[in-house]
Design a protein around this motif. Sequence first.
Motif, mmCIF file in Angstrom:
data_model
loop_
_atom_site.group_PDB
_atom_site.id
_atom_site.type_symbol
_atom_site.label_atom_id
_atom_site.label_comp_id
_atom_site.label_asym_id
_atom_site.label_seq_id
_atom_site.Cartn_x
_atom_site.Cartn_y
_atom_site.Cartn_z
ATOM 1 N N UNK A 33 0.838 -1.206 0.000
ATOM 2 C CA UNK A 33 0.000 0.000 0.000
ATOM 3 C C UNK A 33 0.878 1.264 0.000
ATOM 4 N N UNK A 34 1.947 1.220 0.780
ATOM 5 C CA UNK A 34 2.858 2.369 0.836
ATOM 6 C C UNK A 34 3.419 2.643 -0.560
ATOM 7 N N UNK A 35 3.837 1.576 -1.241
ATOM 8 C CA UNK A 35 4.377 1.741 -2.585
ATOM 9 C C UNK A 35 3.327 2.374 -3.513
ATOM 10 N N UNK A 36 2.104 1.882 -3.476
ATOM 11 C CA UNK A 36 1.128 2.398 -4.441
ATOM 12 C C UNK A 36 0.670 3.811 -4.075
ATOM 13 N N UNK A 37 0.582 4.127 -2.794
ATOM 14 C CA UNK A 37 0.250 5.511 -2.400
ATOM 15 C C UNK A 37 1.385 6.470 -2.769
ATOM 16 N N UNK A 254 11.663 3.665 3.214
ATOM 17 C CA UNK A 254 11.883 5.080 3.553
ATOM 18 C C UNK A 254 11.596 5.989 2.370
ATOM 19 N N UNK A 255 11.880 5.530 1.163
ATOM 20 C CA UNK A 255 11.537 6.346 -0.011
ATOM 21 C C UNK A 255 10.027 6.560 -0.071
ATOM 22 N N UNK A 256 9.276 5.513 0.174
ATOM 23 C CA UNK A 256 7.811 5.633 0.173
ATOM 24 C C UNK A 256 7.339 6.600 1.252
ATOM 25 N N UNK A 257 7.907 6.471 2.434
ATOM 26 C CA UNK A 257 7.537 7.368 3.546
ATOM 27 C C UNK A 257 7.889 8.818 3.194
ATOM 28 N N UNK A 258 9.082 9.016 2.602
ATOM 29 C CA UNK A 258 9.489 10.379 2.234
ATOM 30 C C UNK A 258 8.541 10.976 1.202
ATOM 31 N N UNK A 287 8.351 3.566 -6.228
ATOM 32 C CA UNK A 287 8.050 3.852 -4.823
ATOM 33 C C UNK A 287 8.240 5.341 -4.543
ATOM 34 N N UNK A 288 7.961 6.178 -5.544
ATOM 35 C CA UNK A 288 7.949 7.617 -5.289
ATOM 36 C C UNK A 288 9.114 8.404 -5.851
ATOM 37 N N UNK A 289 10.164 7.746 -6.320
ATOM 38 C CA UNK A 289 11.313 8.500 -6.854
ATOM 39 C C UNK A 289 10.976 9.128 -8.203
ATOM 40 N N UNK A 290 11.576 10.308 -8.471
ATOM 41 C CA UNK A 290 11.314 10.973 -9.748
ATOM 42 C C UNK A 290 12.569 11.588 -10.374
ATOM 43 N N UNK A 291 13.733 11.174 -9.900
ATOM 44 C CA UNK A 291 14.999 11.695 -10.423
ATOM 45 C C UNK A 291 15.984 10.547 -10.552
#
Length: 346
Positions: A33-37, A254-258, A287-291
């Motif tokens: 769920x963290x990954x998809x959010x 932690x990447x997801x949390x960030x 998991x939220x990274x964009x760079x």
Amino acid sequence: MTELVEKLYETSDLTDGELKALIETDDREAGELLRSRADEVRQLHYGKKVFLRGLIEVSSYCKNDCLYCGIRRSNKDADRYRLTREQIMLCAENGYGLGFRTFVMQGGEDGTFTDDLLCGVIRELKEKYPDCAVTLSLGERSYESYRRLREAGADRYLLRHEAASPELYSRLHPDQMSLENRKKCLFELKELGYQVGAGFMVGAPFQTTEHIIADLRFLQELSPQMIGIGPFVPHHSTPFAKEKGGTLELTLRLLGILRLMFPRVLLPATTALGTISPTGREQGLKTGCNVVMPNLSPVDVRKKYDLYDNKICTGEEAAECRHCLQRRIEAAGYEVAAERGDCAGF
Ligand code: 5AD
Ligand code: FES
């Protein structure tokens, strides 16, 4: 545990106790769920775009002696190099042709990189490539130095805080270095109008969940435009040669949390993450990274910018990281953005 993810998604914050539970859980459903959010939030602000930064590793000389780092002063086995102004400009020319619109000059704290020299390079880069951002990652310098570099045209500055807990900071660094000065530098950079990046290593020796929570709280206080985190990877000629490295799982967690705590932050899928797992950077992007920051340094020096063991993208085959990464980004379902890639809302 999934309710903690939903709370973080809705409010961008949790109590220390909740953060600890979420960081430490092995609940698979919560992890998924963290990954998809995290992916949903990154897509809300940045779509499928991934920004590329051309990394030019300008010097492996360093006056510091951080215990974890392969180019620390005490590592007598390190094979050192520094690039000339002409070499840096050639890297940029090559990078511009490859579509990069941000150049990152990164290096150890090398006294030969004076303000005069750097200001000259920055001015030349901004004159030749006015549509590009110039990012510096050259460690701790004086306010006056940061001011001059900014005036010469530098847009952004990366300086990981490394550890926001004074106790952990002092176990990772020699006595001459202080967390206080590190933080002072970061706040000065912000004041000077740089887009600022901070961050830390995941799974550094002696690091506990409490230390990580201190890092997250410090990041909330600083509110940087970029956050760089990657796993600690031991280097064979450092005091931490025999220590365990950080894990893929904790780094992704932690990447997801960030991403949920800092919805619009620029979050790189780091080279260290790609080093500990062949699909690490792709998993980071999901998991939220964009760079991503492919290497633009001349191939013959890449092995010498040896921060940790088994660093990827250092061989002949990696001369064209740019294309390798583009394929990987597209295969992961994202797209390379041919733009400067400033922080949304900056
Ligand atoms: N493992 C992972 N990251 C490292 N860095 C330095 N040494 C290591 C290592 N052994 C990171 C630090 C520094 C950045 C340039 O590289 O966080 O800020
Ligand atoms: Fe550097 Fe693939 S990204 S070789």
